[in-house]
Design an enzyme around this catalytic site. Sequence first.
Site, PDB file in Angstrom:
ATOM      1  N   CYS A  25       1.167  -1.186  -0.132  1.00 45.96           N
ATOM      2  CA  CYS A  25       0.146   0.024   0.041  1.00 45.96           C
ATOM      3  C   CYS A  25       0.556   1.318  -0.236  1.00 45.96           C
ATOM      4  O   CYS A  25       2.261   1.131  -0.849  1.00 45.96           O
ATOM      5  CB  CYS A  25      -0.849   0.262   1.701  1.00 45.96           C
ATOM      6  SG  CYS A  25      -0.402   0.420   2.816  1.00 45.96           S
ATOM      7  N   ARG A  26       0.710   2.082   1.199  1.00 47.37           N
ATOM      8  CA  ARG A  26       1.198   2.972   0.782  1.00 47.37           C
ATOM      9  C   ARG A  26       2.889   3.097   1.860  1.00 47.37           C
ATOM     10  O   ARG A  26       3.608   3.259   1.446  1.00 47.37           O
ATOM     11  CB  ARG A  26       0.373   4.765   1.154  1.00 47.37           C
ATOM     12  CG  ARG A  26       1.735   5.888   0.567  1.00 47.37           C
ATOM     13  CD  ARG A  26      -0.062   6.830   1.269  1.00 47.37           C
ATOM     14  NE  ARG A  26      -0.087   7.151   2.718  1.00 47.37           N
ATOM     15  CZ  ARG A  26       0.989   8.186   3.152  1.00 47.37           C
ATOM     16  NH1 ARG A  26       1.857   8.337   2.905  1.00 47.37           N
ATOM     17  NH2 ARG A  26       0.838   8.542   4.569  1.00 47.37           N
TER      18      ARG A  26
END
Length: 144
Positions: free
Chosen positions: A95-96
């Site tokens: 993800c981020r």
Amino acid sequence: MNIIKNIIAFAASTFVSVGAIGCNSHREGISTVDATEFAKEVASEDTPQLVDVRTPAEFADGHLPGAINIDIQSDSFDKVSTSTLSKDKPVYVYCRSGKRSLTAADHLVDNGYKVVNLKGGILEWNAQGMPLATSATDNDSQQD
């Protein structure tokens, strides 16, 4: 006064210990690795199951080459992931920053998958100078 200092020292060390355990906890079925190791493991697969669990908008801004997008925040995450992914080989998630991918990893492990999580997410990937894809031909979105 020494009693107060001892209580404060004990409380501080307990807080640090609990925090360290939480950050380093390891659930069976989930392996968290740095960007270099993640890239090596993905490259070692003929057809890696590489999943970006960010939103479609984040995915469109740039993602790992070959990744598919299954948004962990979508109500259909479990349905889409189980209909799309094979349990016969690992699922590589990111993800981020690594928080949402750990949530996704928990869901996947609950459904019988083995998962490799990218520590630090795409932020760490970028910091290591690793390549990103942005072209519509370089990605696939699995949302419904």
